[in-house]
Design a protein around this motif. Structure first.
Motif, short mmCIF file in Angstrom:
data_model
loop_
_atom_site.label_atom_id
_atom_site.label_comp_id
_atom_site.label_asym_id
_atom_site.label_seq_id
_atom_site.Cartn_x
_atom_site.Cartn_y
_atom_site.Cartn_z
N LEU A 8 -41.17 49.95 -14.37
CA LEU A 8 -42.01 50.25 -13.23
C LEU A 8 -41.98 49.41 -12.07
N GLU A 9 -41.75 50.21 -10.84
CA GLU A 9 -41.71 49.35 -9.89
C GLU A 9 -42.68 49.58 -9.20
N VAL A 10 -43.48 48.18 -8.72
CA VAL A 10 -44.95 48.50 -8.66
C VAL A 10 -44.36 48.31 -6.58
N THR A 211 -35.44 59.12 -15.29
CA THR A 211 -35.46 60.48 -13.57
C THR A 211 -36.57 58.86 -13.61
N GLU A 212 -36.87 58.96 -12.16
CA GLU A 212 -37.57 58.32 -11.90
C GLU A 212 -39.20 58.61 -11.02
N ILE A 213 -40.64 58.24 -11.32
CA ILE A 213 -41.09 58.89 -10.49
C ILE A 213 -41.69 59.02 -8.98
N SER A 262 -31.84 63.78 -5.57
CA SER A 262 -30.86 63.19 -7.43
C SER A 262 -30.58 61.78 -6.88
N LYS A 263 -30.21 60.87 -7.48
CA LYS A 263 -30.79 59.42 -8.00
C LYS A 263 -29.38 58.76 -6.87
N GLU A 264 -29.98 57.62 -5.84
CA GLU A 264 -28.89 57.24 -4.75
C GLU A 264 -29.11 56.09 -5.44
MG MG Z 1 -35.79 52.24 -7.68
#
Ligand code: MG
Ligand code: ADP
Length: 480
Positions: A8-10, A211-213, A262-264
């Protein structure tokens, strides 16, 4: 056969009065664009001036998670174009964040604990907000939020389920509330969470594609978004496909995640040290002062509550998670001198009422003093659990004293054994068939059958008889 991996990135909005690099107010809910200074707007030639308060807050967080505090950190420019970012870059920390590796402990459902490592926590500024639902066919931009200080807390990919992710998030929430560095209000965006999700064959040590939500804003949605995404990825792999690394958005109405972009990669952002800002160099004495001002933290308080009030680990965990709830419980327990009973009431009726009304303990109509009076009246046998609930319900809607309510409603518990005996005799003679059956029944069937008689006696006494006394008297009278 698959297991999930989650990191997680909070993003935590720090509760400073002014922004991280300008003097504008950070107050929530102001008229759009009334709180954006020339600096927040990224006008040419203006210079950012760091707000000293944010360093103190970041350091306190770092100390609370046992992290390495970096004595030198650097602000970088993260370059990208978006309408809510007029400067064309966000000031963040990349290679040298202020908080290095740390860790927190989470409680799992089965009562065990697990340590989750935190990679880093860095300071950055928030962007503005695009407003899509006010102007028909157009998007508005509100730059009030631009420049609001954020602390971004990045976990290692060590969480294994949506439930673990929520447990971790709650620990972070609890810490920031105890430290008073953020209001943690997820609905207002003061705490937001990007959930990185991948799956891999069980036991594998090679991470799958993630994936990143982005920007999930409630505990419940975090759990649902991750679960939904895990299922989506499993289906893809089982159909022989491959998960694409990308940023996705969770739609709570449809309970699905959708691709955003798409992911950077980091190098897309062309990070470089912001030439307008000097490296942040911290004195040891400043870090020491932050350390000295740390409040008691949830984990310490939990251990103290277990020892001081004789309550279970589980109860203590629930009670301390919210600092205000923990304070409320302690007040009830201290005034009444009854830790366990106080915990039962707070964990039971109080939390049920809070959940049902979606209120916080701060807004709760029953004061700690009132609840402690109630607990004392249970302890001294004036009330039983049933009449206590009646008093509790009365306290929810009126502002009376516990003793006054007991008197007005005639709820004083019947402890006089001869009065209870009279009712017991009546009940037995009115239910002679059941009494005969009871006496003929084998010992192991009796306790359940006794329940019927207890119920009748309680009813006749209008809930006022002392249940222990009722049980005893019934058992002895029916034993004949
Ligand atoms: Mg990130
Ligand atoms: P970025 O900055 O590009 O988002 P990071 O490497 O900093 O990438 O990772 C961001 C988050 O993603 C971290 O919380 C990390 O734990 C998590 N993460 C990295 N790889 C995976 C993976 N394969 N599965 C799940 N989470 C991951």
């Amino acid at each position: 056969m698959y297991e999930a991996v989650i990191g997680l990135e909070v993003h935590v909005q720090l509760s400073t009065n002014s922004k991280i690099f300008s003097g504008s107010s950070t107050a929530f809910g102001a008229e759009p664009n009334t709180q954006a200074s020339l600096i927040d707007l990224g006008m040419p030639g203006v210079l950012p001036v760091p707000n000293a308060k944010v360093f103190e807050m970041a350091i306190k967080f770092g100390l609370a998670i046992d992290a390495k505090i970096e004595q030198e950190s650097i602000f970088d420019r993260k370059n990208y174009f978006y309408p809510d970012l007029p400067k064309g870059y966000q000031i963040s920390q990349f290679e040298k964040p202020i908080v290095g590796p740390g860790r927190v402990t989470i409680m799992l459902d089965n009562g065990t604990t697990k340590t989750i490592n935190i990679t880093r926590a860095h300071l950055e500024e928030d962007a503005g907000k695009s407003v899509h639902d006010v102007f028909d066919g157009m998007t508005g931009i509100d730059l009030n939020r631009a420049g609001t200080p954020l602390l971004e807390i990045v976990s290692e990919p060590e969480l294994r389920s949506a439930k673990e992710a929520v447990a971790y998030l709650k620990v972070i929430h609890s810490i920031i509330r105890y430290l008073d560095i953020s209001d943690g209000n997820m609905a207002e965006g003061s705490m937001r969470c990007d959930c990185n999700v991948s799956i891999q064959p069980k036991g594998s040590d090679v991470l799958g594609t993630r994936t990143e939500i982005k920007n999930v804003n409630s505990f419940r949605f975090v759990e649902k978004a991750i679960d939904t995404e895990i299922h989506r990825q499993i289906e893809i792999l089982e159909d022989g496909g491959r998960v694409v690394q990308e940023t996705r958005l969770y739609d709570p109405d449809k309970d699905e995640t959708r691709p955003m972009r798409s992911k950077e990669e980091a190098n897309d952002y062309r990070y470089f040290p912001d030439p307008d800002l000097l490296p942040v160099v911290l004195d040891s004495s400043f870090i020491e002062a932050c350390n000295a001002s740390l409040p008691e933290l949830p984990a310490t308080r939990r251990a103290r509550y277990i020892a001081e009030y004789g309550i279970t680990e589980y109860d203590a965990g629930v009670l301390v998670a919210d600092r205000d709830l923990a304070d409320y419980f302690a007040e009830v327990a201290n005034i009444s001198g009854e830790g366990k009973l106080a915990a039962n009431w707070v964990m039971g009726s109080v939390l049920a009422e809070l959940n049902q009304t979606s209120k916080s303990i701060i807004e709760f109509p029953v004061s700690a003093k009132q609840l402690s009076d109630l607990v004392s009246r249970i302890k001294d046998n004036t009330l039983n659990s049933k009449t206590a609930k009646t008093v509790f319900d009365a306290l929810l809607t009126s502002d009376g004293e516990v003793d006054t309510i007991i008197e007005q409603e005639g709820l004083v518990q019947m402890t006089d054994t001869s009065a209870i005996e009279t009712i017991v005799d009546e009940v037995i003679s009115e239910n002679s068939t059941q009494a005969t059956n009871y006496r003929a029944a084998p010992a192991d069937k009796r306790p359940k059958m006794l329940g019927f008689f207890v119920g009748q006696v309680m009813k006749k006494s209008q809930g006022k008889a002392n249940p222990q006394a009722v049980n005893q008297i019934l058992a002895s009278k029916l034993a004949d």
